[in-house]
Design an enzyme around this catalytic site. Structure first.
Site, PDB file in Angstrom:
ATOM      1  N   ASP A  66      -6.206  -8.649   1.712  1.00 61.06           N
ATOM      2  CA  ASP A  66      -7.315  -7.831   1.227  1.00 61.06           C
ATOM      3  C   ASP A  66      -8.076  -8.577   0.124  1.00 61.06           C
ATOM      4  OD1 ASP A  66      -8.916  -5.628   1.009  1.00 61.06           O
ATOM      5  OD2 ASP A  66      -7.436  -4.355   0.016  1.00 61.06           O
ATOM      6  N   LYS A 102       4.086 -15.536  -1.365  1.00 57.02           N
ATOM      7  CA  LYS A 102       4.541 -15.739  -2.732  1.00 57.02           C
ATOM      8  C   LYS A 102       6.071 -15.776  -2.690  1.00 57.02           C
ATOM      9  CE  LYS A 102       3.439 -15.875  -7.144  1.00 57.02           C
ATOM     10  NZ  LYS A 102       2.748 -17.012  -7.757  1.00 57.02           N
ATOM     11  N   ASP A 126      -1.462 -17.807  -5.228  1.00 54.71           N
ATOM     12  CA  ASP A 126      -2.307 -18.146  -6.383  1.00 54.71           C
ATOM     13  C   ASP A 126      -3.038 -19.474  -6.158  1.00 54.71           C
ATOM     14  OD1 ASP A 126       0.430 -18.566  -6.415  1.00 54.71           O
ATOM     15  OD2 ASP A 126       0.591 -18.839  -8.566  1.00 54.71           O
ATOM     16  N   ASP A 128     -12.095 -10.627   0.429  1.00 55.31           N
ATOM     17  CA  ASP A 128     -13.293 -10.397  -0.397  1.00 55.31           C
ATOM     18  C   ASP A 128     -13.749 -11.708  -1.029  1.00 55.31           C
ATOM     19  OD1 ASP A 128     -13.104  -7.651   0.127  1.00 55.31           O
ATOM     20  OD2 ASP A 128     -13.572  -7.088  -1.946  1.00 55.31           O
ATOM     21  N   TYR A 166       0.843  -1.189   0.000  1.00 54.76           N
ATOM     22  CA  TYR A 166       0.000   0.000   0.000  1.00 54.76           C
ATOM     23  C   TYR A 166       0.881   1.242   0.000  1.00 54.76           C
ATOM     24  CZ  TYR A 166      -3.936  -2.979   0.086  1.00 54.76           C
ATOM     25  OH  TYR A 166      -4.851  -3.910  -0.304  1.00 54.76           O
TER      26      TYR A 166
END
Ligand code: NAD
Length: 360
Positions: free
Chosen positions: A247, A190, A223, A251, A137
């Site tokens: 984040d 990752k 992934d 969702d 961010y």
């Protein structure tokens, strides 16, 4: 424990936000006021304007006075904000609050509600523990300046910040939570390509895992994790992730559990906590009485639970559980659902149903 609250009100700062924010905040306040009456909580609400309305009235999307009010309060209830439409340089209220109040843990549950078919076929009950103050961010990664830059018109760079302190404290939050649940933590990363930064994140989560031998610990590449959630989200308990991965996955998990409109969350640090729905300001349905306020109502219930734990106050914990039960009861009835769940009720009417269903 019974607490004498006659002299000391629990002060909640209320930041309504943008888009659907004022509508879902009003519905949430109706439920909190009903909980206040039913459980004798002695809640006091203080308006602390933010967002585009505050920019027009006070010249800032986070006026200093609003921030001071939130900082001095026992907790904060905040509606979503439409940062995408803010002018260049305007304060992002989410980032402002999360960094300045050190709200490093974003706790985002995804739970199937009674009577709602989860999209992966099996009931889901998981919590995503997302790091909230660093990561990718751009407004959180620098002391001075911004984590995104454009050295030439054809080259853009974004910097991702991962620290030992940030990774360790979010991992601690995840394992402590897992101890109260099914004792299973999955770290998402990752590190196959981000060897140094996600390597550091994993080094920290593994060190914390070693202190919790009772908790099953596993790691999943981001992934693959996105696919595994769709395949069978019921296999997960607590998922710990850096800021952006958490984040995105939260969702996804909320939608799998039923709807993004059900997605509660709190942002918590050591001294402060802020209730905030997972979703955004939904400009497409703003002002139409169409939004599902369950997310912010559930977030407010999480805030009461956080306050109850901090204060050793059983009344707050019971009020939190009471709101959750009332939400379950209302959502279980198709004729009481909001439009995102195929129901006929508007935001206000849904809030009134939840408030009426509250029982001490
Ligand atoms: P969004 O989350 O606002 O909306 C995505 C979709 O979900 C839309 O179709 C919307 O109608 C629906 N939706 C969201 N909340 C709902 C609810 N309670 N009930 C029913 N349907 C709901 O995402 P977006 O449209 O991409 O973003 C809009 C704005 O929100 C942007 O400015 C973005 O930056 C901001 N945003 C803010 C937050 C926050 O305040 N925490 C989080 C995410 C996005």
């Amino acid at each position: 424990m019974t607490t004498d609250r006659s002299n000391s009100a629990i002060r909640l700062a209320v930041m309504a936000g943008d888009g659907i924010g004022p509508e879902i905040t009003a519905a949430t306040l109706a439920v909190l006021q009903a909980a206040d009456r039913a459980f004798g909580l002695n809640l006091a609400f203080e308006d602390a304007p933010i967002g585009l309305a505050a920019l027009r009235a006070h010249g800032s999307t986070v006026p200093d006075e609003s921030f001071a009010r939130a900082q001095a309060a026992d907790g904060v209830v905040m509606g979503p904000v439409d940062t995408a439409s803010y002018p260049e340089g305007a304060r992002n209220p989410s980032a402002w609050m999360r960094t300045r109040l050190e709200l490093f843990a974003n706790i985002r549950p995804a739970r199937s509600r009674l009577g709602l078919q989860p999209r992966c076929g099996k009931p889901v009950d998981l919590v995503i523990v997302r790091e909230n103050t660093e990561g990718f961010y751009a407004d959180r990664s620098m002391f001075v300046g911004n984590g995104e830059m454009m050295p030439t018109p054809d080259l853009a760079i974004a910097i991702r910040k991962i620290t030992r302190e940030g990774s360790t404290r979010i991992a601690e939050s995840a394992f402590r939570l897992a101890m109260q649940r099914r004792k299973h933590v999955t770290a998402v990363h990752k590190a196959n390509v981000l060897r140094i930064s996600d390597g550091l994140f994993l080094e920290c989560t593994r060190a914390v895992a070693a202190r919790y031998p009772q908790v099953k610990y596993e790691e999943r590449i981001m992934d693959a994790m996105a696919a595994l959630l769709v395949r069978d989200a019921s296999q997960f308990d607590v998922i710990v992730a850096t800021n952006m991965f958490g984040d995105i996955l939260s969702d996804e998990a909320a939608e799998i559990s039923g709807s993004l409109g059900l997605a509660a969350s709190i942002n918590a640090g050591t001294d402060h906590a802020l209730a905030q729905a997972q979703h955004g300001s939904a400009p497409d349905i703003a002002g139409k009485d169409l939004a599902n306020p369950s997310s912010l109502i559930g977030s407010a219930a999480m805030l009461l639970a956080w306050l109850g734990e901090r204060r050793g106050d059983d009344g707050l914990a019971r009020a939190s559980a009471g709101i959750e039960r009332a939400l379950d009861e209302v959502i279980a009835k198709p004729e009481w659902r909001t439009a995102d769940l195929g129901g006929p009720l508007g935001t206000k009417a849904f809030g009134e149903k939840v408030a009426a269903a509250l029982k001490a």
